[in-house]
Write an enzyme that holds these catalytic residues in place. Sequence first.
Site, mmCIF file in Angstrom:
data_model
loop_
_atom_site.group_PDB
_atom_site.id
_atom_site.type_symbol
_atom_site.label_atom_id
_atom_site.label_comp_id
_atom_site.label_asym_id
_atom_site.label_seq_id
_atom_site.Cartn_x
_atom_site.Cartn_y
_atom_site.Cartn_z
ATOM 1 N N LEU A 141 68.526 12.818 -16.893
ATOM 2 C CA LEU A 141 67.314 12.006 -16.915
ATOM 3 C C LEU A 141 66.922 11.790 -15.465
ATOM 4 O O LEU A 141 67.791 11.561 -14.621
ATOM 5 C CB LEU A 141 67.572 10.651 -17.590
ATOM 6 N N ASP A 142 65.617 11.866 -15.159
ATOM 7 C CA ASP A 142 65.245 11.727 -13.763
ATOM 8 C C ASP A 142 65.498 10.308 -13.257
ATOM 9 O O ASP A 142 65.793 9.384 -14.030
ATOM 10 C CB ASP A 142 63.795 12.175 -13.535
ATOM 11 N N TYR A 143 65.384 10.119 -11.969
ATOM 12 C CA TYR A 143 65.767 8.885 -11.278
ATOM 13 C C TYR A 143 65.099 7.650 -11.870
ATOM 14 O O TYR A 143 65.724 6.593 -12.020
ATOM 15 C CB TYR A 143 65.403 9.027 -9.796
ATOM 16 N N GLU A 144 63.835 7.757 -12.257
ATOM 17 C CA GLU A 144 63.082 6.612 -12.759
ATOM 18 C C GLU A 144 63.144 6.474 -14.278
ATOM 19 O O GLU A 144 62.661 5.486 -14.830
ATOM 20 C CB GLU A 144 61.610 6.716 -12.330
ATOM 21 N N THR A 145 63.727 7.452 -14.967
ATOM 22 C CA THR A 145 63.778 7.408 -16.433
ATOM 23 C C THR A 145 65.064 6.745 -16.890
ATOM 24 O O THR A 145 66.142 6.977 -16.331
ATOM 25 C CB THR A 145 63.668 8.820 -17.019
#
Length: 303
Positions: free
Chosen positions: A165-169
């Site tokens: 999952l990306d950094y902000e997700t």
Amino acid sequence: MAARTPGSRGRGDGARGSGGRPARRRSAFTPPKQVRLRDGEGGARPGPSTADGETPEVHHEGGERLQKVLARAGFGSRRACEALISSGRVRVDGEVVLEQGVRIDPAAQVIHVDGRRLQLDDTKLTVVLNKPRRVVSAMSDPEGRRDLTEFTAEYPQRLYHVGRLDYETEGLLLLTNDGELAHRLTHPRFEVDKTYVCRFDAPGGPPRGLVKALREGVELEDGPARADRARVLAQNGREAVVEVTLHEGRNRIVRRMFSSQGFELTSLMRTRIGPVLLGDLPSGQTRELTGRELGTLMAEVGL
């Protein structure tokens, strides 16, 4: 199993409720009406090949009685497990077993009950993490940002993340030491569904064509992308929440799909992978998959 926070003591120490009793958490698993059995190539697994009701050749001389293995795995008393076998609900190495007293080697043979794989290797562990925002989906980060090691430190097994999952997700991330399961969950041929809840600014509400565009497909710089399902969950005239389900795993694909339609997501949370739901697991906590969850997940990817 109770949720775990980083720094809790030992795998067996669940969160405690009032009076010192173990806190109970609502199950985050909804079994599908029918388990999708897959073969090793991701296609539909054929049914049993037995003829005239004969017991298939799965007997392993010197092994354990099948009903004893089932009872140890939590399927009830020996008598209850014998009933499971008699009703044709048990497969060994892909074949239905109807005869009582069949002996098997649980370390070498594969057992399914009602289409769900039994994981009999107690060295294997798979857990759900509710990944917070601003955590890197990696076991280390050269930039010094928060990574996944703080959520795996208390497990004796060495766990790795399944996909990213990306950094902000935020949301559901699986951690496991089962390499074959991890490989199949991330391989596109098995088409494991993932569901996301997407929040974005939408003055006046999202345009009517947004959900339709997501379902029919949008053009991205690395090729077209299409949601398997999409629906509006909420809107209040200022912002909207849309739920999207897809089986692709390209980098930041959900964010890019919305961006292609002129919407930048203000928050993104993954809530489901295959049959496994995030449920009410708090941010930053983990829980082990139940045997039923794990069995259904493994069967879905041909294990």
